[in-house]
Scaffold this motif. Structure first.
Motif, PDB file in Angstrom:
ATOM      1  N   ARG A  18       2.047-128.078-106.790  1.00 61.26           N
ATOM      2  CA  ARG A  18       2.205-128.626-108.135  1.00 61.26           C
ATOM      3  C   ARG A  18       1.569-130.011-108.212  1.00 61.26           C
ATOM      4  NH1 ARG A  18       5.372-125.970-112.203  1.00 61.26           N
ATOM      5  NH2 ARG A  18       5.880-123.990-111.245  1.00 61.26           N
ATOM      6  N   THR A  19       0.971-130.302-109.337  1.00 61.74           N
ATOM      7  CA  THR A  19       0.414-131.624-109.573  1.00 61.74           C
ATOM      8  C   THR A  19       1.109-132.221-110.786  1.00 61.74           C
ATOM      9  OG1 THR A  19      -1.313-130.760-111.008  1.00 61.74           O
ATOM     10  CG2 THR A  19      -1.843-130.995-108.659  1.00 61.74           C
ATOM     11  N   THR A  20       0.903-133.482-110.978  1.00 61.17           N
ATOM     12  CA  THR A  20       1.470-134.103-112.169  1.00 61.17           C
ATOM     13  C   THR A  20       0.672-133.665-113.379  1.00 61.17           C
ATOM     14  OG1 THR A  20       0.118-136.064-111.901  1.00 61.17           O
ATOM     15  CG2 THR A  20       2.292-136.095-110.869  1.00 61.17           C
ATOM     16  N   GLY A  21       1.211-133.793-114.539  1.00 61.35           N
ATOM     17  CA  GLY A  21       0.581-133.289-115.756  1.00 61.35           C
ATOM     18  C   GLY A  21      -0.761-133.896-116.071  1.00 61.35           C
ATOM     19  N   ASP A  22      -0.989-135.130-115.683  1.00 56.92           N
ATOM     20  CA  ASP A  22      -2.254-135.771-116.019  1.00 56.92           C
ATOM     21  C   ASP A  22      -3.396-135.375-115.097  1.00 56.92           C
ATOM     22  OD1 ASP A  22      -1.199-137.061-113.848  1.00 56.92           O
ATOM     23  OD2 ASP A  22      -1.779-139.068-114.518  1.00 56.92           O
ATOM     24  N   GLU A  23      -3.153-134.600-114.043  1.00 58.32           N
ATOM     25  CA  GLU A  23      -4.202-134.187-113.112  1.00 58.32           C
ATOM     26  C   GLU A  23      -4.659-132.749-113.336  1.00 58.32           C
ATOM     27  OE1 GLU A  23      -2.863-134.830-109.165  1.00 58.32           O
ATOM     28  OE2 GLU A  23      -2.650-136.981-109.412  1.00 58.32           O
TER      29      GLU A  23
END
Length: 150
Positions: free
Chosen positions: A25-30
């Motif tokens: 999982r990545t953060t939403g901005d990536e």
């Protein structure tokens, strides 16, 4: 990142994950950043590859032009040779070898009592655009003469 759990018996510690982190999982901005990076990077990579191939084609075209000039100057510089013979020899060589490498070529040959010279100017094939430089090669040789005994 994994940290060992301390509630397991000694010698058998089981790793646990840090709180709040999920694998993959990545953060939403990536999200989608890899696609944008590839869209920007791939044309540059392909451009460098094509530039390297084009440089190889220009180098090979220069070598073919030089070989044709050498063939022509040898034919022009012999005792019974002429500038026309040198021109024909270089043009014949380019007709046999140069067609795979060169789009067009121009041969000029000169001969005088002391020196023979053949110049080949050619345009190699281009991969992407007509930004390819013209290649030129000149070969010179002393003209053969037979002198009588003194």
């Amino acid at each position: 990142m994994l940290i060992p759990r301390h509630d397991a018996p000694p010698g058998r510690r089981r790793p646990t994950r840090l709180a709040g982190r999920r694998p993959g999982r990545t953060t939403g901005d990536e999200e989608g950043s890899a696609t944008v990076e590839l869209v920007i990077l791939m044309p540059v990579v392909f451009g460098l590859i094509f530039l390297g191939v084009q440089a190889g084609l220009v180098f090979h075209a220069r070598q073919v032009a030089l070989a044709a000039a050498n063939q022509g100057v040898v034919a022009a510089s012999v005792e019974e040779g002429t500038a026309e013979a040198g021109h024909a020899a270089a043009d014949d060589f380019l007709g046999q070898v140069g067609g795979a490498v060169l789009r067009s070529w121009n041969v000029t040959a000169t001969r005088d009592a002391d020196r023979s010279a053949v110049t080949v100017q050619a345009r190699p094939y281009a991969i992407l655009a007509d930004l390819v430089p013209e290649v030129s090669a000149t070969a010179q040789m002393p003209t053969e003469t037979v002198r009588g005994a003194p």
